[in-house]
Design a protein around this motif. Sequence first.
Motif, short mmCIF file in Angstrom:
data_model
loop_
_atom_site.label_atom_id
_atom_site.label_comp_id
_atom_site.label_asym_id
_atom_site.label_seq_id
_atom_site.Cartn_x
_atom_site.Cartn_y
_atom_site.Cartn_z
N LYS A 22 0.80 -1.22 0.00
CA LYS A 22 0.00 0.00 0.00
C LYS A 22 0.84 1.28 0.00
O LYS A 22 0.30 2.35 0.11
N LYS A 23 2.15 1.17 -0.11
CA LYS A 23 2.99 2.37 -0.08
C LYS A 23 2.86 3.12 -1.41
O LYS A 23 2.88 2.53 -2.48
N ASN A 24 2.77 4.44 -1.34
CA ASN A 24 2.67 5.32 -2.51
C ASN A 24 1.59 4.85 -3.47
O ASN A 24 1.84 4.63 -4.66
N LYS A 25 0.40 4.70 -2.97
CA LYS A 25 -0.70 4.13 -3.75
C LYS A 25 -1.03 4.96 -4.99
O LYS A 25 -1.21 4.40 -6.07
N TYR A 26 -1.10 6.26 -4.87
CA TYR A 26 -1.49 7.10 -6.00
C TYR A 26 -0.40 7.15 -7.06
O TYR A 26 -0.68 7.11 -8.25
N PHE A 27 0.85 7.23 -6.64
CA PHE A 27 1.95 7.23 -7.59
C PHE A 27 2.00 5.92 -8.37
O PHE A 27 2.23 5.91 -9.58
N LEU A 28 1.78 4.81 -7.68
CA LEU A 28 1.79 3.51 -8.35
C LEU A 28 0.62 3.36 -9.32
O LEU A 28 0.76 2.74 -10.37
N LYS A 29 -0.54 3.95 -8.97
CA LYS A 29 -1.66 3.92 -9.90
C LYS A 29 -1.34 4.70 -11.16
O LYS A 29 -1.67 4.28 -12.27
N LEU A 30 -0.71 5.86 -11.01
CA LEU A 30 -0.33 6.65 -12.17
C LEU A 30 0.71 5.93 -13.02
O LEU A 30 0.65 5.94 -14.25
N LEU A 31 1.66 5.28 -12.37
CA LEU A 31 2.67 4.51 -13.09
C LEU A 31 2.03 3.34 -13.84
O LEU A 31 2.39 3.05 -14.98
N ASN A 32 1.07 2.70 -13.21
CA ASN A 32 0.35 1.60 -13.86
C ASN A 32 -0.48 2.13 -15.04
O ASN A 32 -0.57 1.47 -16.07
N ASN A 33 -1.06 3.31 -14.91
CA ASN A 33 -1.81 3.89 -16.02
C ASN A 33 -0.90 4.23 -17.19
O ASN A 33 -1.29 4.07 -18.35
N ILE A 34 0.31 4.68 -16.92
CA ILE A 34 1.26 4.94 -18.00
C ILE A 34 1.60 3.64 -18.70
O ILE A 34 1.66 3.57 -19.93
N LYS A 35 1.80 2.58 -17.92
CA LYS A 35 2.11 1.28 -18.51
C LYS A 35 0.95 0.78 -19.37
O LYS A 35 1.15 0.28 -20.48
N ILE A 36 -0.27 0.94 -18.90
CA ILE A 36 -1.44 0.53 -19.67
C ILE A 36 -1.56 1.36 -20.94
O ILE A 36 -1.89 0.84 -22.01
N GLY A 37 -1.26 2.66 -20.86
CA GLY A 37 -1.28 3.51 -22.04
C GLY A 37 -0.25 3.09 -23.07
O GLY A 37 -0.51 3.10 -24.28
N ILE A 38 0.93 2.67 -22.61
CA ILE A 38 1.96 2.20 -23.53
C ILE A 38 1.49 0.93 -24.24
O ILE A 38 1.61 0.80 -25.46
N LEU A 39 0.94 -0.01 -23.48
CA LEU A 39 0.46 -1.25 -24.09
C LEU A 39 -0.69 -0.99 -25.07
O LEU A 39 -0.72 -1.55 -26.18
#
Length: 101
Positions: free
Chosen positions: A72-89
């Motif tokens: 659960k650490k840095n939840k919002y930052f990790l969500k944004l990073l995951n969204n960038i990854k999804i956007g790349i895919l």
Amino acid sequence: MLTNFLVKSIIKILNHKFYLINLSIISLTFGFFIASILSTLPAQTGDWGIISAAIIVTFNEIISKIIYCSGKKNKYFLKLLNNIKIGILYGLFVDAFKLGS
């Protein structure tokens, strides 16, 4: 008094949610933009296709490991990073469909 407090708290919650939704949409479009860069730049020479694909897969796997093993650490930052990854895919899939047609 109570109604003012309730209205202010509801507005505060909604503003925070819209802020997060906006950041999510921006990170998705940023990932899509990165995908278009990654698919066009190495293709200029023609011999960098396999190496760039390996780099993209490695990047995605490292990001997935960071996201799903962090807790659960840095939840919002990790969500944004995951969204960038999804956007790349998503961007790479769209480029593949463009090339296939």
